[in-house]
Structure formats: structure tokens, C-alpha cells
Design a protein around this motif. Sequence first.
Motif, mmCIF file in Angstrom:
data_model
loop_
_atom_site.group_PDB
_atom_site.id
_atom_site.type_symbol
_atom_site.label_atom_id
_atom_site.label_comp_id
_atom_site.label_asym_id
_atom_site.label_seq_id
_atom_site.Cartn_x
_atom_site.Cartn_y
_atom_site.Cartn_z
ATOM 1 N N GLY A 162 0.817 -1.211 0.000
ATOM 2 C CA GLY A 162 0.000 0.000 0.000
ATOM 3 C C GLY A 162 0.846 1.255 0.000
ATOM 4 N N LEU A 163 1.888 1.284 0.830
ATOM 5 C CA LEU A 163 2.768 2.452 0.869
ATOM 6 C C LEU A 163 3.522 2.617 -0.441
ATOM 7 N N LEU A 164 3.946 1.501 -1.042
ATOM 8 C CA LEU A 164 4.655 1.582 -2.318
ATOM 9 C C LEU A 164 3.760 2.190 -3.397
ATOM 10 N N THR A 165 2.497 1.812 -3.410
ATOM 11 C CA THR A 165 1.553 2.371 -4.385
ATOM 12 C C THR A 165 1.346 3.865 -4.154
ATOM 13 N N VAL A 166 1.180 4.242 -2.878
ATOM 14 C CA VAL A 166 0.983 5.659 -2.554
ATOM 15 C C VAL A 166 2.192 6.477 -2.958
ATOM 16 N N ASN B 3 4.504 5.802 -5.168
ATOM 17 C CA ASN B 3 4.642 5.867 -6.630
ATOM 18 C C ASN B 3 3.682 6.889 -7.231
ATOM 19 N N ASN B 4 2.462 6.939 -6.718
ATOM 20 C CA ASN B 4 1.493 7.915 -7.223
ATOM 21 C C ASN B 4 1.886 9.338 -6.879
ATOM 22 N N LEU B 5 2.572 9.513 -5.749
ATOM 23 C CA LEU B 5 3.019 10.849 -5.352
ATOM 24 C C LEU B 5 4.352 11.241 -5.977
ATOM 25 N N GLY B 6 4.989 10.303 -6.649
ATOM 26 C CA GLY B 6 6.262 10.600 -7.291
ATOM 27 C C GLY B 6 7.462 10.472 -6.382
ATOM 28 N N PHE B 7 7.312 9.796 -5.239
ATOM 29 C CA PHE B 7 8.433 9.583 -4.323
ATOM 30 C C PHE B 7 9.137 8.271 -4.673
ATOM 31 N N ARG B 8 10.435 8.342 -4.841
ATOM 32 C CA ARG B 8 11.205 7.147 -5.150
ATOM 33 C C ARG B 8 11.536 6.387 -3.865
ATOM 34 N N PRO B 9 11.663 5.062 -3.953
ATOM 35 C CA PRO B 9 12.049 4.285 -2.765
ATOM 36 C C PRO B 9 13.386 4.755 -2.203
ATOM 37 N N LEU C 201 15.559 5.500 1.972
ATOM 38 C CA LEU C 201 15.521 5.305 3.424
ATOM 39 C C LEU C 201 14.418 6.139 4.059
ATOM 40 N N TRP C 202 14.080 7.278 3.435
ATOM 41 C CA TRP C 202 13.009 8.115 3.987
ATOM 42 C C TRP C 202 11.660 7.413 3.873
ATOM 43 N N THR C 203 11.396 6.793 2.736
ATOM 44 C CA THR C 203 10.133 6.074 2.594
ATOM 45 C C THR C 203 10.086 4.861 3.518
ATOM 46 N N THR C 204 11.238 4.216 3.716
ATOM 47 C CA THR C 204 11.300 3.109 4.665
ATOM 48 C C THR C 204 11.015 3.594 6.075
ATOM 49 N N GLY C 205 11.585 4.750 6.440
ATOM 50 C CA GLY C 205 11.323 5.306 7.763
ATOM 51 C C GLY C 205 9.846 5.616 7.973
ATOM 52 N N ILE C 206 9.188 6.145 6.930
ATOM 53 C CA ILE C 206 7.752 6.402 7.029
ATOM 54 C C ILE C 206 6.992 5.099 7.240
ATOM 55 N N GLY C 207 7.392 4.059 6.514
ATOM 56 C CA GLY C 207 6.750 2.764 6.703
ATOM 57 C C GLY C 207 6.927 2.226 8.112
ATOM 58 N N HIS C 208 8.097 2.431 8.700
ATOM 59 C CA HIS C 208 8.332 1.964 10.062
ATOM 60 C C HIS C 208 7.561 2.808 11.084
ATOM 61 N N VAL C 209 7.348 4.073 10.775
ATOM 62 C CA VAL C 209 6.488 4.882 11.642
ATOM 63 C C VAL C 209 5.058 4.333 11.612
ATOM 64 N N PHE D 164 12.598 -3.883 2.309
ATOM 65 C CA PHE D 164 12.932 -4.463 1.002
ATOM 66 C C PHE D 164 12.157 -3.780 -0.124
ATOM 67 N N LEU D 165 10.875 -3.495 0.092
ATOM 68 C CA LEU D 165 10.048 -2.913 -0.964
ATOM 69 C C LEU D 165 10.214 -1.403 -1.092
ATOM 70 N N LEU D 166 10.645 -0.740 -0.026
ATOM 71 C CA LEU D 166 10.675 0.726 -0.037
ATOM 72 C C LEU D 166 12.087 1.309 -0.093
ATOM 73 N N THR D 167 13.088 0.465 -0.353
ATOM 74 C CA THR D 167 14.442 0.970 -0.570
ATOM 75 C C THR D 167 14.922 0.556 -1.950
ATOM 76 N N ARG D 168 15.961 1.245 -2.397
ATOM 77 C CA ARG D 168 16.515 0.910 -3.717
ATOM 78 C C ARG D 168 18.021 0.722 -3.623
ATOM 79 N N PHE D 169 18.775 1.802 -3.447
ATOM 80 C CA PHE D 169 20.229 1.706 -3.419
ATOM 81 C C PHE D 169 20.756 1.718 -1.977
ATOM 82 N N ASP D 170 20.267 2.634 -1.157
ATOM 83 C CA ASP D 170 20.644 2.670 0.254
ATOM 84 C C ASP D 170 19.725 1.714 1.006
ATOM 85 N N VAL D 171 20.259 0.586 1.424
ATOM 86 C CA VAL D 171 19.437 -0.458 2.034
ATOM 87 C C VAL D 171 19.762 -0.581 3.512
ATOM 88 N N THR D 172 18.855 -1.245 4.226
ATOM 89 C CA THR D 172 19.063 -1.514 5.640
ATOM 90 C C THR D 172 19.759 -2.865 5.801
#
Length: 256
Positions: free
Chosen positions: A113-117, A119-125, A127-135, A203-211
Motif C-alpha cells: 500500500g505504501l509503495l503504491t501511494v 509511486n502515485n506521489l512521485g516519491f522514489r524508494p 531510506l526516507w520512505t522506509t522510515g515512514i513505513g516503520h512509523v 525491502f520494498l521501499l528501498t533501492r540503493f541505500d538499504v538496511t
Amino acid sequence: MRMLGWLYMAAIFVFIFLPVIVLVLFSFQDSRLPVPPFDGPTLKWYGQVLADRGMMEALRNSLAVAIISAAVALLLGFFAAQGLARVKLPGSILMRGLLIAPMTVSYLIIALGLLTVFNNLGFRPSLWTTGIGHVVINLPLCFAILFAAMGDHQKNAERAARDLGASDLQVLFLVTAPMLKPALLAAFFLSVTFSWDEFIIAFLLTRFDVTLPVEIWSMLRSGLSPATNAIGSLVFLVSIVILILLELTVFRKSKT
């Protein structure tokens, strides 16, 4: 009968900790495969892991995401718990249910769900998107812990502070927060632990900078090795340190 009880307890502990013991043991394996017979001990795999720049970068990323997302989730959960515990609003029961609902949803569904949101908002995967998911996954936990810890004695102390001329912010941070210190610390450390070990959202919300969990998964794709055992042992060590800190700072004070 008492002996059966002790045997049952021992069996439970063996069942829980045997995989961890095997993991740690074969992290000291001298050969290239973490399988019996044990050949060692050696620390070369730990040295290899600690000298790996990519692994250390993933470790720093995990720590940053875990601490920052846990702090944000704690702050939002504190405000939400304070508002719903102290103010009677229409549909407050429904609001509490909606806040806790993500705890019952699979991390995979949340991540998709977060990945879809994003992508629609134009945010690339990232660490920031991962942090939002963890919040998103830690906010319900923080809210549940803090809401359960709020009682009438705190309400009376807040009322007394207002009668003495304290502002709402002063009451919140100088009266309520100190009285909720054990619950705040417990919520924060548990959020850090969950974020530290989380894989699917990262895994789904990161690309190059991974955890770190994503980096470990990348290593496992090439097969098992004592190096992956060494990483797992370090992750387990960090989790144990967090639990010890919880015991020394939160649970012991709450017992006394």
C-alpha cells in the motif's frame, strides 16, 4: 510432577534458543560452510563483516532508520494517546480502533500500500520512505502502550499543574511525560527493535541505500556462509543489548 514442569520449561528454552546457539556457534566456523562438523574457532568472519563497507553502511542505515522512526512514532503516539485519553470526542472508540488497526495487518500489505501511494506521489524508494513505513507500523504500538499507561492519578496531577498556572505545553512535557517515563522508554526501545529487524517494508521501499536485513538477504542469495552467521550474531547481540537496557531502565523501575 515438579520434575515434569522443569523438563517442560527446559524443552521450551531449548526449542527457542537452539537455532540462535547454532547460529552463533557456526559464526566461528573456520571452513567456508556453516555446517557440521565444527571447525574452529576463528574470528575471521567477524573481521570480514566489520571490514565490509557495504555492510557497515547498511548497519548505519538501519540504526538511523530505527532511531528516527521510533522517535517520530513515539511522539505521534504520545500526542494521540494524550488527546484520546483526556478529551472525550465523538467516535473516540472508533479512532482508537483505527490507530491500533495496523497492528493486525500484514507487513506485506502495508508495504504494498505504501509503495503504491509513494509511486502515485512521485516519491522514489529510499531510506526516507522506509522510515515512514516503520512509523506506520510502530505508531500503533506506541499509542497502545502509552494509552494503557495513562491513569486517573496523572489526570489529577495535570489538573493541579493547570490550577497553579502551567500552560498546556508545560503540563504535557513537565508533568505528563515524566510520569509516563517508563512507558515512553518501553515504547521507544520496542519500536527500535521492531524497526531494526524489519525486512519486508525495508525491502520494498528501498533501492540503493538499504538496511541491514536487506543486505543480509542479498548475501543469502549467493548461499550460506559463516559470514552471514556472524552478521546474524551481531544483530542478535544488538537486540540483547536493547533488552538489557530495557530491563535496567524501565522494568526494574516499574517493579520498584
